[in-house]
Design an enzyme around this catalytic site. Structure first.
Site, PDB file in Angstrom:
ATOM      1  N   SER A  20       0.673  -1.050  -0.024  1.00 51.42           N
ATOM      2  CA  SER A  20       0.074   0.084   0.003  1.00 51.42           C
ATOM      3  C   SER A  20       0.868   1.236   0.096  1.00 51.42           C
ATOM      4  CB  SER A  20      -0.861  -0.042   1.176  1.00 51.42           C
ATOM      5  OG  SER A  20      -0.337   0.251   2.170  1.00 51.42           O
ATOM      6  N   ARG A  72      22.313 -14.771   4.074  1.00 52.20           N
ATOM      7  CA  ARG A  72      22.034 -13.236   4.177  1.00 52.20           C
ATOM      8  C   ARG A  72      22.870 -12.405   3.206  1.00 52.20           C
ATOM      9  NH1 ARG A  72      17.906 -11.014   7.259  1.00 52.20           N
ATOM     10  NH2 ARG A  72      17.917 -12.729   8.630  1.00 52.20           N
ATOM     11  N   MET A  97      10.525  -6.925   4.565  1.00 55.68           N
ATOM     12  CA  MET A  97      10.392  -7.476   5.703  1.00 55.68           C
ATOM     13  C   MET A  97      11.876  -8.237   6.042  1.00 55.68           C
ATOM     14  SD  MET A  97       7.953  -6.322   7.249  1.00 55.68           S
ATOM     15  CE  MET A  97       7.666  -7.282   8.698  1.00 55.68           C
ATOM     16  N   ILE A  99      15.993  -8.089   7.226  1.00 53.52           N
ATOM     17  CA  ILE A  99      17.033  -7.467   7.748  1.00 53.52           C
ATOM     18  C   ILE A  99      18.210  -7.322   6.653  1.00 53.52           C
ATOM     19  CG2 ILE A  99      18.847  -7.442   9.696  1.00 53.52           C
ATOM     20  CD1 ILE A  99      16.688  -8.632  11.288  1.00 53.52           C
ATOM     21  N   ASN A 114      13.386   4.143   4.898  1.00 48.14           N
ATOM     22  CA  ASN A 114      12.421   3.270   5.356  1.00 48.14           C
ATOM     23  C   ASN A 114      11.259   4.042   6.097  1.00 48.14           C
ATOM     24  OD1 ASN A 114      11.412   0.688   6.125  1.00 48.14           O
ATOM     25  ND2 ASN A 114      11.982   0.919   8.136  1.00 48.14           N
ATOM     26  N   HIS A 116       8.420   3.173   9.292  1.00 50.71           N
ATOM     27  CA  HIS A 116       8.434   2.238  10.283  1.00 50.71           C
ATOM     28  C   HIS A 116       7.154   2.549  10.989  1.00 50.71           C
ATOM     29  CE1 HIS A 116       9.486  -0.735  13.487  1.00 50.71           C
ATOM     30  NE2 HIS A 116       8.898   0.128  14.224  1.00 50.71           N
ATOM     31  N   ASP A 152      15.878  -0.222  12.577  1.00 52.34           N
ATOM     32  CA  ASP A 152      15.164   0.779  12.753  1.00 52.34           C
ATOM     33  C   ASP A 152      15.723   1.806  13.597  1.00 52.34           C
ATOM     34  OD1 ASP A 152      12.951  -0.478  11.418  1.00 52.34           O
ATOM     35  OD2 ASP A 152      12.537  -1.540  13.312  1.00 52.34           O
ATOM     36  N   GLU A 181       0.895   7.016   6.908  1.00 51.63           N
ATOM     37  CA  GLU A 181       1.871   6.760   6.343  1.00 51.63           C
ATOM     38  C   GLU A 181       2.118   6.968   4.810  1.00 51.63           C
ATOM     39  OE1 GLU A 181       3.279   2.455   6.828  1.00 51.63           O
ATOM     40  OE2 GLU A 181       2.378   2.314   8.728  1.00 51.63           O
TER      41      GLU A 181
HETATM   42  C1  GRF Z   1       3.718  -0.574   6.834  1.00 57.41           C
HETATM   43  O1  GRF Z   1       2.928  -0.515   7.927  1.00 57.41           O
HETATM   44  C2  GRF Z   1       4.960  -0.038   7.241  1.00 57.41           C
HETATM   45  O2  GRF Z   1       5.091   0.810   8.074  1.00 57.41           O
HETATM   46  C3  GRF Z   1       5.956  -1.264   7.587  1.00 57.41           C
HETATM   47  O3  GRF Z   1       5.378  -2.349   6.772  1.00 57.41           O
HETATM   48  C4  GRF Z   1       4.017  -1.959   6.450  1.00 57.41           C
HETATM   49  C5  GRF Z   1       3.691  -2.294   5.128  1.00 57.41           C
HETATM   50  O4  GRF Z   1       2.595  -2.164   4.550  1.00 57.41           O
HETATM   51  N1  GRF Z   1       7.233  -1.014   7.388  1.00 57.41           N
HETATM   52  P1  GRF Z   1       2.542  -2.041   2.792  1.00 57.41           P
HETATM   53  O5  GRF Z   1       2.886  -3.276   2.376  1.00 57.41           O
HETATM   54  O6  GRF Z   1       2.928  -0.873   2.484  1.00 57.41           O
HETATM   55  O7  GRF Z   1       0.912  -2.000   2.702  1.00 57.41           O
END
Ligand code: GRF
Length: 224
Positions: A20, A72, A97, A99, A114, A116, A152, A181
């Protein structure tokens, strides 16, 4: 691919899921509220909705499945090679997602950002909304920050706050935070594309003014 006399900034977006935030970048670039072009979307997970969003916008979308790599380091090295092939100006982690190794981060430091879903430095890591509710906080939010090797922990650029209601579930709170966001992430990208945000020796400057550690606080005024 120019804005005025300036070329559009080349942006790479890394995702792992719904995308999103990616969509907010696609929309902002299409509307011209971000002076950038998304060169590619890269996901470490196949089949996620964010890849469909990229395809629908005719943006090259690439899967680099981390499970295909022994370590990694090998994954990050391959990812970096793909990214470098686009000579990007900005790399956006949007729900990515994984590291990242110090080696990866250090080669892109200053152009890697990023988002968060907490008011950093509170609640780095996962389950941020549930943790904020359980702590009895009255305010939650999101932070856009430069990425440094500390998870983070990179310097904050911009935060948005939302209230936590007594009736909130983590899902309800997450939805409220996500709305913010989608405002602050493209806004920071636009500041970056315009050269209004830089990180120098770990300190963020906005319009040449040093930003305090917690970042700027988003308000409707921020958009000017
Ligand atoms: C969001 O809440 C962002 O802050 C976190 O992961 C989520 C990603 O959501 N890092 P989307 O895939 O952008 O919908």
């Amino acid at each position: 691919m120019t804005v005025g006399d300036q070329p559009l900034s080349k942006i790479i977006v890394l995702i792992s899921g719904s995308g999103s935030n990616l969509q907010s970048f696609i929309d902002a670039c299409e509307e011209g509220s971000v002076d950038g072009k998304i060169m590619a979307v890269i996901s470490n997970r196949p089949g996620v909705k964010g890849l469909d969003r990229a395809a629908a916008a005719n943006i090259p979308n690439i899967v680099v499945d981390h499970r295909a790599f022994e370590s990694r380091e090998e994954f990050d090295q391959y990812l970096a090679e793909i990214i470098n092939g686009f000579t990007p100006d900005l790399i956006v982690l949007a729900g990515f997602m994984r590291i990242l190794t110090d080696g990866f981060v250090n080669q892109f430091v200053g152009k890697l950002i990023n988002i968060h879903p907490s008011l950093l430095p509170s609640y780095p890591g996962l389950n941020t909304h549930q943790r904020a509710i359980e702590a009895g906080d009255s305010v939650a939010g999101a932070t856009v920050h430069f990425v440094t090797p500390e998870l983070d922990g990179g310097p904050a650029i911009l935060q948005a706050q939302v209230p936590i209601l007594s009736t909130d579930s983590s899902v309800e709170l997450a939805a409220r935070v996500l709305i913010e966001e989608h405002k602050i992430y493209p806004l920071v990208a636009q500041w970056y594309c315009q050269g209004r945000i830089i990180m120098d020796k770990g300190i963020v400057f906005h319009d040449s003014v040093e930003v305090e550690k917690s970042g700027l606080l988003f308000s409707s005024e921020s958009e000017h």
